[in-house]
Design a protein around this motif. Structure first.
Motif, short mmCIF file in Angstrom:
data_model
loop_
_atom_site.label_atom_id
_atom_site.label_comp_id
_atom_site.label_asym_id
_atom_site.label_seq_id
_atom_site.Cartn_x
_atom_site.Cartn_y
_atom_site.Cartn_z
N GLU A 278 125.69 -5.64 91.29
CA GLU A 278 126.30 -4.82 90.11
C GLU A 278 127.95 -5.18 89.98
O GLU A 278 128.30 -4.66 88.74
N GLU A 280 131.26 -7.97 89.62
CA GLU A 280 131.27 -9.70 89.32
C GLU A 280 131.72 -10.25 90.48
O GLU A 280 132.81 -9.71 91.25
N ASP A 281 131.32 -11.36 90.92
CA ASP A 281 131.91 -12.56 91.49
C ASP A 281 132.45 -11.75 92.79
O ASP A 281 133.58 -11.71 93.40
N LYS A 369 133.06 0.23 90.22
CA LYS A 369 132.91 -0.16 88.89
C LYS A 369 133.98 -0.02 87.88
O LYS A 369 134.22 -0.62 87.09
N PRO A 373 136.00 -5.73 88.33
CA PRO A 373 135.15 -6.36 87.24
C PRO A 373 133.72 -6.12 87.36
O PRO A 373 133.27 -6.38 88.62
N ALA A 375 129.39 -6.80 86.97
CA ALA A 375 128.58 -8.06 86.51
C ALA A 375 128.10 -7.78 85.06
O ALA A 375 128.02 -6.73 84.44
N VAL A 376 128.29 -9.08 84.30
CA VAL A 376 128.19 -8.95 82.63
C VAL A 376 126.58 -8.48 82.44
O VAL A 376 126.48 -7.92 81.31
N ASP A 377 125.75 -8.93 83.28
CA ASP A 377 124.38 -8.56 82.69
C ASP A 377 123.83 -7.11 83.20
O ASP A 377 122.71 -6.66 83.15
#
Ligand SMILES: Cc1ncc(COP(=O)(O)O)c(C=O)c1O
Length: 378
Positions: A278, A280-281, A369, A373, A375-377
């Motif tokens: 959930e 990013e990176d 969150k 950042p 996750a984009v999806d």
């Protein structure tokens, strides 16, 4: 909601431990060195505590000395080895706690001890081959001091293999077990361990109390002189309440070890999965199968993730930005530097206990969150 995910820094007192300590506070006050009944009652309590700790480690009671914690225990082992056992070389690693590395610096400056620091790989593991080569490269009297599990990234060392190498080369072996004692089984009768340490506050006991295990083959002198308590090894009237509390916490931890392990590992696994899916990176530092209660997570550089520890705290979450001793310092810790961590990323150490819940993990993920950042999806 208040979530405490900083159990590698310290743990809360368990109610059973607190009850045990209050019982001692209410019922016992005699000086354990006094020969009258009040003194003898306190003495019995201390010796009972020593027996419980020795039993749990398969040590003999004469090998356990109570201290103020792991720092003092580790100092006793390192300084005693150099001063009293003829050690003139210490092989250690680049990711030890400061109570080891700073003591090594002191020994180098004051006693000319040669200090050899093993580097570690990306996961924080030492190279056993390198250790073997170093041990066979010199006849100097050597102490190997390698921590059992790292307090920042949870990397576990192979005690059995290190102990075998030390035995083969007649080196002394000290291991800092502050993070693993009462969490992983440790049996000193099976391995060639010369010294290890314990800090009660890491396993739900009181702060400011711990112990050192000194194998009976190694006769070292004390750091402090005075009334010859602890069979001359640690003068000063004993902290009977805390020693009783530590023994209670230790016994409970051994009895519940498997149960706690399973629960904490499942929380860590669930937390890791949600983080990776959930956010990013995300980068996890240390070994995949490192110590089950420690999770070191690096978040990508972003204006959102500045001041992460403080932002989490404001949202009711206690975690650490490295080890507790270095929190507040913006540079990567010596441990993160040693594993080649990218200093632009923000690292948080989450450390769990059996008192934590899935609901707390869900809460922390949702709060993360808002400050890192996503996750984009998702
Ligand atoms: C690996 C390790 N060693 C030693 C210590 C020192 O313990 P204490 O502060 O109880 O002396 C700690 C505590 O953070 C630790 O994590």
């Amino acid at each position: 909601m208040r979530v405490y995910f900083d159990n590698a820094s310290t743990t809360p007192l368990l109610p059973e431990v607190k009850d045990e300590m209050i019982k001692v506070i209410n019922d016992k006050f005699g000086n354990p060195s006094s020969i009258h009944r009040d003194g003898r009652q306190s003495r019995i309590l201390i010796e009972e505590a020593r027996k419980q700790i020795a039993l749990g480690l398969k040590a003999s009671t004469g090998e356990i000395f109570f201290t103020s914690g792991a720092t003092e225990a580790n100092n006793m082992a390192l300084i005693g080895s150099v001063r009293d056992l003829g050690v003139n070389r210490i092989i250690t690693s680049s990711i030890e706690h400061h109570c080891i590395s700073h003591t090594c610096e002191f020994l180098h400056q004051q006693h000319g001890t040669s200090i050899v620091e093993l580097s570690v790989d990306k996961s924080g593991a030492i190279d056993l081959q390198e250790l073997a080569e170093l041990l066979s490269s010199s006849n100097e009297k050597t102490l190997v001091s390698i921590m059992h599990a790292n307090n920042e990234i949870g990397t576990i060392s192979n005690l059995e293999e290190i102990a075998k190498l030390c035995a083969k080369h007649e080196a002394l072996f000290h291991t800092d077990t502050a993070q693993t004692l009462a969490k992983l089984p440790i049996d000193v009768s099976e391995h060639n361990i010369s010294f290890l340490c314990g800090a009660s506050h890491k396993f739900f006991g009181p702060k400011g109390v711990g112990f050192v295990y000194i194998n009976h083959n190694n006769i070292v002198k004390p750091l402090m002189y005075g009334g010859d308590q602890e069979r001359g090894m640690r003068s000063g009237t004993e902290n009977i309440y805390s020693i009783a509390g530590m023994a209670k916490a230790f016994t409970m931890a051994l009895e519940e070890m498997d149960e706690r392990h399973e629960k904490v590992l499942s929380l860590k696994t669930y937390f890791t999965q949600r983080l990776l899916q959930e956010l990013e990176d995300i980068q996890i530092n240390g070994q995949e199968d490192g110590l089950y209660n420690i999770l070191s997570v690096s978040f990508p550089a972003s204006p959102k993730s500045e001041m992460l520890v403080m932002n989490l705290d404001i949202m009711g979450i206690a975690a650490s930005g490295g080890s507790a001793c270095s929190s507040g310092v913006e540079n990567d810790s010596h441990v993160l530097q040693a594993i080649g961590h990218d200093p632009s990323r923000k690292t948080i150490r989450f450390s769990f206990s059996h008192l934590n819940t899935i609901e707390e993990v869900d809460y922390v993920i949702e709060k993360l969150k808002t400050v890192t950042p996503v996750a984009v999806d998702i």
